[in-house]
Scaffold this motif. Structure first.
Motif, PDB file in Angstrom:
ATOM      1  N   ARG A  34      -2.614 -24.837 -42.474  1.00 30.27           N
ATOM      2  CA  ARG A  34      -2.374 -25.179 -43.876  1.00 30.27           C
ATOM      3  C   ARG A  34      -1.299 -26.273 -44.045  1.00 30.27           C
ATOM      4  O   ARG A  34      -0.311 -26.082 -44.739  1.00 30.27           O
ATOM      5  CB  ARG A  34      -2.003 -23.949 -44.664  1.00 30.27           C
ATOM      6  N   GLY A  41       5.339 -26.972 -50.021  1.00 27.08           N
ATOM      7  CA  GLY A  41       6.536 -26.140 -49.948  1.00 27.08           C
ATOM      8  C   GLY A  41       7.769 -26.947 -49.588  1.00 27.08           C
ATOM      9  O   GLY A  41       8.837 -26.790 -50.187  1.00 27.08           O
ATOM     10  N   GLY A 102      -3.632 -15.956 -44.158  1.00 22.60           N
ATOM     11  CA  GLY A 102      -2.513 -16.236 -45.053  1.00 22.60           C
ATOM     12  C   GLY A 102      -2.937 -17.160 -46.171  1.00 22.60           C
ATOM     13  O   GLY A 102      -3.714 -18.083 -45.972  1.00 22.60           O
ATOM     14  N   SER A 103      -2.425 -16.910 -47.362  1.00 21.72           N
ATOM     15  CA  SER A 103      -2.799 -17.755 -48.490  1.00 21.72           C
ATOM     16  C   SER A 103      -2.002 -19.050 -48.490  1.00 21.72           C
ATOM     17  O   SER A 103      -0.922 -19.136 -47.908  1.00 21.72           O
ATOM     18  CB  SER A 103      -2.555 -17.001 -49.795  1.00 21.72           C
ATOM     19  N   LEU A 105      -0.555 -20.253 -51.036  1.00 22.60           N
ATOM     20  CA  LEU A 105       0.655 -19.989 -51.811  1.00 22.60           C
ATOM     21  C   LEU A 105       1.736 -19.374 -50.931  1.00 22.60           C
ATOM     22  O   LEU A 105       2.905 -19.759 -51.005  1.00 22.60           O
ATOM     23  CB  LEU A 105       0.334 -19.071 -52.999  1.00 22.60           C
ATOM     24  N   ARG A 106       1.342 -18.438 -50.077  1.00 21.35           N
ATOM     25  CA  ARG A 106       2.320 -17.800 -49.185  1.00 21.35           C
ATOM     26  C   ARG A 106       2.877 -18.819 -48.190  1.00 21.35           C
ATOM     27  O   ARG A 106       4.067 -18.835 -47.898  1.00 21.35           O
ATOM     28  CB  ARG A 106       1.668 -16.640 -48.451  1.00 21.35           C
ATOM     29  N   THR A 107       2.009 -19.664 -47.656  1.00 22.26           N
ATOM     30  CA  THR A 107       2.448 -20.710 -46.725  1.00 22.26           C
ATOM     31  C   THR A 107       3.421 -21.659 -47.410  1.00 22.26           C
ATOM     32  O   THR A 107       4.471 -22.001 -46.850  1.00 22.26           O
ATOM     33  CB  THR A 107       1.237 -21.494 -46.189  1.00 22.26           C
ATOM     34  N   ALA A 109       5.287 -21.030 -50.043  1.00 22.29           N
ATOM     35  CA  ALA A 109       6.525 -20.296 -50.339  1.00 22.29           C
ATOM     36  C   ALA A 109       7.386 -20.154 -49.091  1.00 22.29           C
ATOM     37  O   ALA A 109       8.618 -20.316 -49.153  1.00 22.29           O
ATOM     38  CB  ALA A 109       6.196 -18.928 -50.924  1.00 22.29           C
ATOM     39  N   THR A 110       6.754 -19.879 -47.961  1.00 15.09           N
ATOM     40  CA  THR A 110       7.496 -19.776 -46.698  1.00 15.09           C
ATOM     41  C   THR A 110       8.140 -21.112 -46.356  1.00 15.09           C
ATOM     42  O   THR A 110       9.317 -21.175 -45.985  1.00 15.09           O
ATOM     43  CB  THR A 110       6.560 -19.328 -45.553  1.00 15.09           C
ATOM     44  N   THR A 112       8.927 -23.520 -48.399  1.00 13.65           N
ATOM     45  CA  THR A 112      10.011 -23.778 -49.356  1.00 13.65           C
ATOM     46  C   THR A 112      11.274 -23.048 -48.927  1.00 13.65           C
ATOM     47  O   THR A 112      12.356 -23.638 -48.893  1.00 13.65           O
ATOM     48  CB  THR A 112       9.604 -23.333 -50.784  1.00 13.65           C
TER      49      THR A 112
END
Length: 192
Positions: A34, A41, A102-103, A105-107, A109-110, A112
């Motif tokens: 991703r 992020g 993994g989404s 968005l989660r990637t 956020a991580t 970031t």
């Protein structure tokens, strides 16, 4: 906005960020999948840091002892190295499943969170704050710095997405652990 100021700031921040730990962090994150989400992020974290640097950065770095920031960053690097070393023997299949599951968005956020913590008190953040104070043009300095940081993140993400074609996950984790120990030692030495 003064384009000449933004153009003067861009190469300074770009060159300051190229060999930096946040570029390496972006590269490692993007190597797991991703890349676009990692860039988003990282871009969000850099945006926050540029805002902080051009508005309150100068005051903050005069109030907080830089050694405290260096010790905190060193501790985070050592923790990251320990984690990378600990999971080095997990199978690549497990990693591929996690990357696919993994989404975005989660990637993002991580990325970031990792970049935000790694960039705190960094040379380019301090340089951005100093340039904003020198030029008295927060917007111009902010735009030049932000574009430079985003460009470096793009380079790292492009490199990270191709890295897995040449290296195994285990090798990458060991290299990551070694590099993070080096960054941790450097940050700790700077604090002392």
């Amino acid at each position: 906005m003064n384009l000449a100021v933004a153009a003067a700031v861009f190469p300074l921040i770009f060159l300051g960020e190229l060999p930096d730990k946040t570029m390496f962090a972006s590269l490692v994150l993007a190597s797991k999948g991703r890349p676009a989400a990692v860039w988003v992020g990282a871009a969000a974290a850099f945006l926050l840091h540029v805002i902080i640097a051009v508005t309150a950065g100068v005051v903050l770095f005069h109030l907080v002892d830089h050694r405290i920031l260096d010790v905190a960053v060193a501790a985070l690097f050592f923790a990251g190295a320990a984690y990378s070393w600990h999971i080095r023997n997990e199978t690549e299949d497990d990693d591929d499943a996690a990357a696919v599951g993994g989404s975005a968005l989660r990637t993002a956020a991580t990325a970031t969170g990792v970049i935000f913590v790694a960039e705190w008190g960094d040379l380019t953040q301090i340089l951005t704050a100093n340039l904003a104070a020198r030029y008295h043009s927060a917007v111009s300095v902010g735009v030049g710095a932000l574009l430079a940081l985003w460009a470096v993140a793009a380079i790292a993400v492009i490199g990270g997405s191709g890295l897995m074609r040449v290296l195994s996950v285990r090798t990458l984790r060991v290299v990551t652990a070694v590099v993070l120990v080096g960054f941790g030692a450097f940050s700790l030495a700077s604090a002392l």
